[in-house]
Scaffold this active site. Structure first.
Site, short mmCIF file in Angstrom:
data_model
loop_
_atom_site.label_atom_id
_atom_site.label_comp_id
_atom_site.label_asym_id
_atom_site.label_seq_id
_atom_site.Cartn_x
_atom_site.Cartn_y
_atom_site.Cartn_z
N VAL A 49 -26.17 -7.48 -15.00
CA VAL A 49 -25.41 -6.22 -15.05
C VAL A 49 -24.14 -6.37 -15.87
O VAL A 49 -23.28 -5.49 -15.87
CB VAL A 49 -25.05 -5.72 -13.62
CG1 VAL A 49 -26.31 -5.48 -12.81
CG2 VAL A 49 -24.12 -6.70 -12.91
N ASP A 50 -24.01 -7.50 -16.61
CA ASP A 50 -22.77 -7.76 -17.33
C ASP A 50 -22.65 -7.02 -18.66
O ASP A 50 -21.60 -7.05 -19.30
CB ASP A 50 -22.58 -9.27 -17.57
CG ASP A 50 -23.77 -9.93 -18.24
OD1 ASP A 50 -24.44 -9.26 -19.05
OD2 ASP A 50 -24.04 -11.11 -17.96
N HIS A 64 -31.49 -3.91 -13.45
CA HIS A 64 -30.57 -3.72 -12.32
C HIS A 64 -29.34 -2.93 -12.71
O HIS A 64 -28.43 -2.78 -11.90
CB HIS A 64 -30.17 -5.08 -11.74
CG HIS A 64 -31.34 -5.85 -11.20
ND1 HIS A 64 -31.37 -7.24 -11.14
CD2 HIS A 64 -32.53 -5.44 -10.71
CE1 HIS A 64 -32.53 -7.63 -10.64
NE2 HIS A 64 -33.25 -6.56 -10.38
N CYS A 103 -28.67 15.53 -18.19
CA CYS A 103 -29.20 15.50 -19.56
C CYS A 103 -29.65 14.11 -20.00
O CYS A 103 -30.25 13.97 -21.06
CB CYS A 103 -28.19 16.06 -20.55
SG CYS A 103 -26.74 15.02 -20.81
N CYS A 127 -23.48 20.66 -20.91
CA CYS A 127 -23.89 20.01 -19.65
C CYS A 127 -22.71 19.92 -18.69
O CYS A 127 -22.56 20.75 -17.80
CB CYS A 127 -24.47 18.62 -19.95
SG CYS A 127 -25.04 17.74 -18.48
N ASN A 165 -34.90 -23.04 -17.39
CA ASN A 165 -33.97 -22.83 -16.28
C ASN A 165 -33.57 -24.19 -15.72
O ASN A 165 -34.36 -25.14 -15.74
CB ASN A 165 -34.62 -21.98 -15.18
CG ASN A 165 -33.59 -21.40 -14.23
OD1 ASN A 165 -32.62 -20.78 -14.66
ND2 ASN A 165 -33.80 -21.58 -12.94
N LEU A 166 -32.37 -24.30 -15.20
CA LEU A 166 -31.93 -25.58 -14.64
C LEU A 166 -32.56 -25.85 -13.28
O LEU A 166 -32.66 -27.00 -12.87
CB LEU A 166 -30.40 -25.60 -14.52
CG LEU A 166 -29.63 -25.98 -15.79
CD1 LEU A 166 -28.14 -25.76 -15.60
CD2 LEU A 166 -29.92 -27.41 -16.18
#
Length: 461
Positions: free
Chosen positions: A106-107, A124, A135, A162, A225-226
């Protein structure tokens, strides 16, 4: 992700496995060839931006579960810069290799880095995005939207036809994934011949099942991935390592350069004027405001200083509190020229910018027709060529006669980040995803000065 975002989420007991052990495989060069590459990203690609993940040894939920204090962010969330991986994905998209990008983050760094919106699914939501439920218009902000959970915010749609109340776009636990994001993500995963998962533990459903949809069509899954993930057994290749290091190898294999990141911020200067009742004086107000609206926060500005050229009749002023607004009264026959010094917060590559603004109480509605995107691209090109912040330009100007007012929108380059490959000794000592990054500024502490009446922009230390 933002520490504030984690605090805004509703409490639930089960957030998946936390405190996950990190593993470091021998160096790999990612050489998967693809005709329809889809990338699926998680919090691990943003840790080198100073944004903590959730489930790693120092993740937000790991520390909460252990009763430990959360880490303090080195910079405000809204000043986070894209990582090497973010910018590499931009280059892969421009080269026609990356067809679609799916993010659980979400950054907002994928959009900020330059990934086209039509090629991005933010499952997300985005902490810097507001959307109109009527609209469908989207508004990317330079400040973190104050709510999560698809709630109404304090702003309205700017479309005159709008005007509906806007909503945030970040999901809370009970919110379903929006079809607008989920449908294209699912479509491209089915079309993909390779789904590359970067920096995600692949625990949160239903998002974590999207990469599996490539398997039915004979596609491959690659996981970088770690920590180990529940989907490792389904993957054709698993690399336990720092995402940035793996991406560097892939870009070298493809002979592609990672582009620099140039951040451009916008603000508006609003000058309004009105005659006094006896018509002897002009009452005028100067305001420095967000380009997103007069009542919106201006997060990258610390203070505004106002002084007057060659005129001892007016006192200089320092404005520390938003809204940055100055009111004065002058005689109708007297014009003045003021110097507006905008001071930026820590995290910006230049300390301040100066603008000379004439106040002659003549409002002309004959405003130049500026192509905003052309102006912004010109600023980016110049900043990259000169490798310095502070370049600025007018991107919009509007005037009205009733009431008399003039609004000028300025754009300024506040950060440049170059991405360089670390040496082996340095790379081995880097924390999760860290890569050497150079932030350029005007001698480190620059001040940009803009002259009125068409003078060329200059930078000074």
């Amino acid at each position: 992700m933002s520490l504030g975002y984690a605090e805004k989420l509703s409490y639930i007991e089960d957030v998946g496995k936390v405190g996950m052990t990190e593993y470091f495989d021998p160096p790999h060069v990612l050489q998967e060839k693809s005709k329809h590459l889809v990338v699926f990203t998680g919090a691990g690609i943003s840790t080198s931006c100073g944004i903590p993940d959730f489930r790693g040894p120092k993740g937000i939920w790991t520390l909460q579960r252990e009763g430990k204090a959360l880490p303090e962010a080195s910079l405000p969330f809204h000043r986070a810069m894209p990582s090497l991986t973010h910018m590499a994905l931009v280059e892969l998209e421009k080269a026609g290799i990356l067809k679609f990008l799916i993010s659980q983050n979400v950054d907002g760094l994928h959009l900020r880095s330059g990934i086209p919106r039509e090629k991005l699914a933010e499952l997300h939501g985005n902490s810097f995005m507001e959307a109109c439920p009527s609209c469908g218009a989207e508004y990317l902000r330079d400040f973190e939207v104050e709510t999560i959970g698809l709630k109404e915010t304090s702003r309205r749609c700017s479309d005159e036809k709008c005007g509906a109340k806007l909503k945030d776009t970040v999901l809370d636990w009970e919110d379903a994934l929006p079809p607008k994001e989920m449908d294209p993500a699912e479509k491209h995963c089915k079309m993909a011949d390779v789904v590359l998962c970067l920096g995600t533990s692949l625990q949160i459903t239903p998002a974590c099942n999207l990469p599996l949809k490539t398997l039915r069509g004979g596609g491959k899954i690659v996981i970088v991935n770690l920590q180990k993930t529940p989907k490792d057994k389904k993957a054709n290749l698993v690399i336990h390592g720092r995402v940035d290091k793996v991406i560097i190898g892939a870009m070298e294999f493809l002979k592609l350069q990672i582009p620099p990141f140039v951040r451009i911020d916008l603000f508006q200067v609003i000058l309004t004027q009105a005659l006094s009742i006896d018509k002897k004086y002009v009452n005028w107000t100067l305001q420095v405001a967000s380009a997103h609206g007069r009542r919106a926060p201006l997060p990258f500005v610390k203070s505004v200083e106002v002084s007057f050229l060659d005129n001892q009749d007016y006192k200089a002023a320092i404005l520390h509190v938003q809204p940055f607004r100055l009111k004065r009264r002058t005689t109708r026959t007297k014009s003045v020229e003021l110097v507006l010094k905008v001071n930026f917060i820590d995290g910006c590559g230049c300390q301040s910018a100066e603008y000379n603004i004439p106040i002659d109480f003549k409002v002309s509605t004959d405003c130049p027709n500026l192509d905003k995107e052309v102006v912004l691209q010109g600023l980016r090109d110049t900043a990259i060529q000169d490798l310095c912040c502070g370049h600025n330009a007018v991107v919009e100007r509007e005037a009205t006669l009733m009431p008399k007012s003039e609004v000028t929108v300025y754009a300024i380059v506040t950060n440049i980040v170059q991405y360089t490959k670390p040496s082996k000794a340095v790379a081995d000592s880097l924390s999760n995803g860290d890569v050497k990054r150079r932030r350029e500024s005007v001698n480190g502490t620059g001040t940009s000065r803009k002259r009125s009446k068409g003078h060329r922009n200059k930078s000074r230390s």
